[in-house]
Design a protein around this motif. Structure first.
Motif, PDB file in Angstrom:
ATOM      1  N   CYS A 137       9.941   2.092   0.791  1.00 48.02           N
ATOM      2  CA  CYS A 137      10.278   1.876   2.198  1.00 48.02           C
ATOM      3  C   CYS A 137       9.942   0.445   2.609  1.00 48.02           C
ATOM      4  O   CYS A 137       8.884  -0.085   2.217  1.00 48.02           O
ATOM      5  N   ILE A 138      10.830  -0.144   3.395  1.00 42.26           N
ATOM      6  CA  ILE A 138      10.549  -1.443   4.034  1.00 42.26           C
ATOM      7  C   ILE A 138      10.217  -1.154   5.495  1.00 42.26           C
ATOM      8  O   ILE A 138      11.055  -0.635   6.235  1.00 42.26           O
ATOM      9  N   PRO A 139       9.015  -1.479   5.916  1.00 39.77           N
ATOM     10  CA  PRO A 139       8.642  -1.199   7.306  1.00 39.77           C
ATOM     11  C   PRO A 139       9.212  -2.234   8.266  1.00 39.77           C
ATOM     12  O   PRO A 139       9.694  -3.290   7.842  1.00 39.77           O
ATOM     13  N   ASN A 140       9.125  -1.924   9.531  1.00 38.74           N
ATOM     14  CA  ASN A 140       9.488  -2.892  10.553  1.00 38.74           C
ATOM     15  C   ASN A 140       8.510  -4.078  10.515  1.00 38.74           C
ATOM     16  O   ASN A 140       8.917  -5.247  10.602  1.00 38.74           O
ATOM     17  N   VAL A 141       7.238  -3.760  10.356  1.00 40.22           N
ATOM     18  CA  VAL A 141       6.212  -4.774  10.124  1.00 40.22           C
ATOM     19  C   VAL A 141       5.265  -4.215   9.067  1.00 40.22           C
ATOM     20  O   VAL A 141       5.082  -3.018   8.954  1.00 40.22           O
ATOM     21  N   GLY A 142       4.661  -5.119   8.300  1.00 40.79           N
ATOM     22  CA  GLY A 142       3.715  -4.659   7.292  1.00 40.79           C
ATOM     23  C   GLY A 142       4.274  -4.733   5.892  1.00 40.79           C
ATOM     24  O   GLY A 142       5.317  -5.343   5.628  1.00 40.79           O
ATOM     25  N   ASN A 143       3.556  -4.079   4.980  1.00 39.66           N
ATOM     26  CA  ASN A 143       3.875  -4.169   3.560  1.00 39.66           C
ATOM     27  C   ASN A 143       4.885  -3.126   3.110  1.00 39.66           C
ATOM     28  O   ASN A 143       4.886  -1.998   3.591  1.00 39.66           O
ATOM     29  N   THR A 144       5.704  -3.520   2.171  1.00 40.45           N
ATOM     30  CA  THR A 144       6.652  -2.606   1.558  1.00 40.45           C
ATOM     31  C   THR A 144       5.912  -1.550   0.749  1.00 40.45           C
ATOM     32  O   THR A 144       4.906  -1.845   0.094  1.00 40.45           O
ATOM     33  N   TYR A 145       6.421  -0.322   0.810  1.00 42.54           N
ATOM     34  CA  TYR A 145       5.807   0.798   0.092  1.00 42.54           C
ATOM     35  C   TYR A 145       6.614   1.144  -1.152  1.00 42.54           C
ATOM     36  O   TYR A 145       7.845   1.170  -1.112  1.00 42.54           O
ATOM     37  N   TYR A 146       5.890   1.406  -2.240  1.00 43.46           N
ATOM     38  CA  TYR A 146       6.486   1.974  -3.447  1.00 43.46           C
ATOM     39  C   TYR A 146       5.616   3.137  -3.919  1.00 43.46           C
ATOM     40  O   TYR A 146       4.385   3.040  -3.926  1.00 43.46           O
ATOM     41  N   ALA A 147       6.248   4.215  -4.350  1.00 41.47           N
ATOM     42  CA  ALA A 147       5.506   5.277  -5.013  1.00 41.47           C
ATOM     43  C   ALA A 147       4.923   4.720  -6.315  1.00 41.47           C
ATOM     44  O   ALA A 147       5.525   3.853  -6.962  1.00 41.47           O
ATOM     45  N   ASP A 148       3.765   5.232  -6.698  1.00 40.56           N
ATOM     46  CA  ASP A 148       3.097   4.706  -7.890  1.00 40.56           C
ATOM     47  C   ASP A 148       3.981   4.789  -9.130  1.00 40.56           C
ATOM     48  O   ASP A 148       3.950   3.897  -9.983  1.00 40.56           O
ATOM     49  N   ASN A 149       4.754   5.854  -9.240  1.00 47.14           N
ATOM     50  CA  ASN A 149       5.522   6.054 -10.470  1.00 47.14           C
ATOM     51  C   ASN A 149       6.806   5.226 -10.535  1.00 47.14           C
ATOM     52  O   ASN A 149       7.558   5.345 -11.509  1.00 47.14           O
ATOM     53  N   VAL A 150       7.071   4.411  -9.517  1.00 48.34           N
ATOM     54  CA  VAL A 150       8.238   3.518  -9.585  1.00 48.34           C
ATOM     55  C   VAL A 150       7.844   2.047  -9.481  1.00 48.34           C
ATOM     56  O   VAL A 150       8.690   1.165  -9.629  1.00 48.34           O
ATOM     57  N   LYS A 151       6.578   1.789  -9.208  1.00 49.45           N
ATOM     58  CA  LYS A 151       6.122   0.403  -9.091  1.00 49.45           C
ATOM     59  C   LYS A 151       6.403  -0.360 -10.371  1.00 49.45           C
ATOM     60  O   LYS A 151       6.157   0.132 -11.463  1.00 49.45           O
ATOM     61  N   GLY A 152       6.928  -1.564 -10.224  1.00 50.20           N
ATOM     62  CA  GLY A 152       7.252  -2.386 -11.375  1.00 50.20           C
ATOM     63  C   GLY A 152       8.614  -2.099 -11.969  1.00 50.20           C
ATOM     64  O   GLY A 152       9.106  -2.862 -12.808  1.00 50.20           O
ATOM     65  N   ARG A 153       9.248  -0.993 -11.551  1.00 47.75           N
ATOM     66  CA  ARG A 153      10.578  -0.636 -12.067  1.00 47.75           C
ATOM     67  C   ARG A 153      11.645  -0.680 -10.984  1.00 47.75           C
ATOM     68  O   ARG A 153      12.797  -1.006 -11.262  1.00 47.75           O
ATOM     69  N   PHE A 154      11.275  -0.330  -9.769  1.00 46.11           N
ATOM     70  CA  PHE A 154      12.213  -0.293  -8.649  1.00 46.11           C
ATOM     71  C   PHE A 154      11.901  -1.434  -7.685  1.00 46.11           C
ATOM     72  O   PHE A 154      10.734  -1.828  -7.511  1.00 46.11           O
ATOM     73  N   ALA A 155      12.944  -1.937  -7.038  1.00 44.00           N
ATOM     74  CA  ALA A 155      12.763  -2.976  -6.028  1.00 44.00           C
ATOM     75  C   ALA A 155      13.671  -2.682  -4.845  1.00 44.00           C
ATOM     76  O   ALA A 155      14.884  -2.491  -5.008  1.00 44.00           O
ATOM     77  N   ILE A 156      13.085  -2.653  -3.664  1.00 45.64           N
ATOM     78  CA  ILE A 156      13.845  -2.396  -2.450  1.00 45.64           C
ATOM     79  C   ILE A 156      14.089  -3.711  -1.722  1.00 45.64           C
ATOM     80  O   ILE A 156      13.245  -4.627  -1.759  1.00 45.64           O
ATOM     81  N   SER A 157      15.232  -3.824  -1.101  1.00 45.58           N
ATOM     82  CA  SER A 157      15.542  -5.009  -0.309  1.00 45.58           C
ATOM     83  C   SER A 157      16.521  -4.606   0.788  1.00 45.58           C
ATOM     84  O   SER A 157      17.112  -3.518   0.729  1.00 45.58           O
ATOM     85  N   LYS A 158      16.659  -5.466   1.776  1.00 45.53           N
ATOM     86  CA  LYS A 158      17.635  -5.157   2.814  1.00 45.53           C
ATOM     87  C   LYS A 158      18.289  -6.433   3.321  1.00 45.53           C
ATOM     88  O   LYS A 158      17.716  -7.528   3.232  1.00 45.53           O
TER      89      LYS A 158
END
Length: 121
Positions: free
Chosen positions: A50-71
């Motif tokens: 998830c990309i928040p309105n403000v703050g840090n982007t969230y990744y589930a632990d099991n996708v970190k380093g493999r998935f990248a979200i952008s908008k």
């Protein structure tokens, strides 16, 4: 009318990549948190990113380093680049938007129709 339209799912071999897209309309795109959750048969709904309105982007632990979200605010579109895919990533992926990422990754608020991702071993 609020709409979230996902695309980009498909069948891929383990180790491969897919890029999901979600085009949003009917609400303030840059005023909401936006992201993805997934649902696999027989498994609980799982927040992915998830990309928040403000703050840090969230990744589930099991996708970190493999998935990248952008908008892209100009296109009202959120993307999920998925690399090094595993069979466990097989699920329907849903785009979701809400005021807070906690609600986005739990599937509350606005939700799209989903796109199937299947990873073969």
């Amino acid at each position: 009318e609020v709409q979230l339209v996902e695309s980009g799912g498909g069948l891929v071999q383990a180790g491969g990549s897919l890029r999901l897209s979600c085009v949003a309309s009917g609400f303030s795109f840059d005023g909401h948190a936006i992201g993805w959750f997934r649902q696999a048969p027989g498994k609980e709904r799982e927040g992915v990113s998830c990309i928040p309105n403000v703050g840090n982007t969230y990744y589930a632990d099991n996708v970190k380093g493999r998935f990248a979200i952008s908008k892209d605010n100009a296109k009202n579109t959120v993307y999920l680049q998925m690399d090094s895919l595993k069979p466990d990533d097989t699920a329907i992926y849903y785009c979701s938007a809400d005021i807070h990422c906690l609600r986005v990754v739990s599937g509350q608020g606005y939700v799209g129709q989903g796109t199937q991702v299947t990873v073969s071993s």
